[in-house]
Design a protein around this motif. Structure first.
Motif, PDB file in Angstrom:
ATOM      1  N   VAL A  19      36.364 -78.933 -42.104  1.00  0.00           N
ATOM      2  CA  VAL A  19      37.041 -78.036 -43.029  1.00  0.00           C
ATOM      3  C   VAL A  19      36.330 -78.024 -44.376  1.00  0.00           C
ATOM      4  N   ARG A  20      35.862 -79.180 -44.821  1.00  0.00           N
ATOM      5  CA  ARG A  20      35.219 -79.244 -46.136  1.00  0.00           C
ATOM      6  C   ARG A  20      33.960 -78.398 -46.211  1.00  0.00           C
ATOM      7  N   LEU A  27      33.527 -71.187 -51.059  1.00  0.00           N
ATOM      8  CA  LEU A  27      33.423 -71.230 -52.518  1.00  0.00           C
ATOM      9  C   LEU A  27      32.054 -70.754 -52.988  1.00  0.00           C
ATOM     10  N   ALA A  28      31.010 -71.133 -52.282  1.00  0.00           N
ATOM     11  CA  ALA A  28      29.660 -70.686 -52.640  1.00  0.00           C
ATOM     12  C   ALA A  28      29.550 -69.174 -52.505  1.00  0.00           C
ATOM     13  N   TRP A  29      30.154 -68.611 -51.459  1.00  0.00           N
ATOM     14  CA  TRP A  29      30.132 -67.158 -51.264  1.00  0.00           C
ATOM     15  C   TRP A  29      30.853 -66.454 -52.411  1.00  0.00           C
ATOM     16  N   GLY A  33      29.231 -64.019 -55.200  1.00  0.00           N
ATOM     17  CA  GLY A  33      29.807 -62.693 -55.361  1.00  0.00           C
ATOM     18  C   GLY A  33      30.229 -62.415 -56.791  1.00  0.00           C
ATOM     19  N   TYR A  34      30.737 -63.431 -57.469  1.00  0.00           N
ATOM     20  CA  TYR A  34      31.127 -63.295 -58.868  1.00  0.00           C
ATOM     21  C   TYR A  34      29.909 -63.011 -59.739  1.00  0.00           C
ATOM     22  N   ALA A  35      28.799 -63.670 -59.451  1.00  0.00           N
ATOM     23  CA  ALA A  35      27.559 -63.434 -60.193  1.00  0.00           C
ATOM     24  C   ALA A  35      27.055 -62.012 -59.955  1.00  0.00           C
TER      25      ALA A  35
END
Length: 72
Positions: A19-20, A27-29, A33-35
């Motif tokens: 799961v981790r 979270l990396a995706w 995407g935020y960038a």
């Protein structure tokens, strides 16, 4: 009794679900995407002289800037 296994070749059923690692990948995706979102918004804020320096037309900037972050 014993399974005949080749070292290094595991079936997906033999590997435990981590799961981790999936959470970290998600979270990396989102971070990437935020960038992309901010870069596209900044592109929309450039004036015509700046776009000309980059070699991008206003139409190209509008097309790229209007894409959602998950599209390439």
């Amino acid at each position: 009794m014993f399974r005949n296994r080749t070292p290094g070749l595991e079936s997906p059923a033999d590997r435990p679900f981590d799961v981790r690692s999936h959470f970290a990948a998600g979270l990396a995706w989102l971070r990437d995407g935020y960038a992309v979102y901010h870069q596209r918004r900044a592109l929309l804020g450039l004036n015509d002289a700046m776009l000309k320096d980059l070699g991008i037309s206003r139409i190209d900037a509008l097309q790229e800037g209007s894409k959602p972050f998950w599209r390439a």
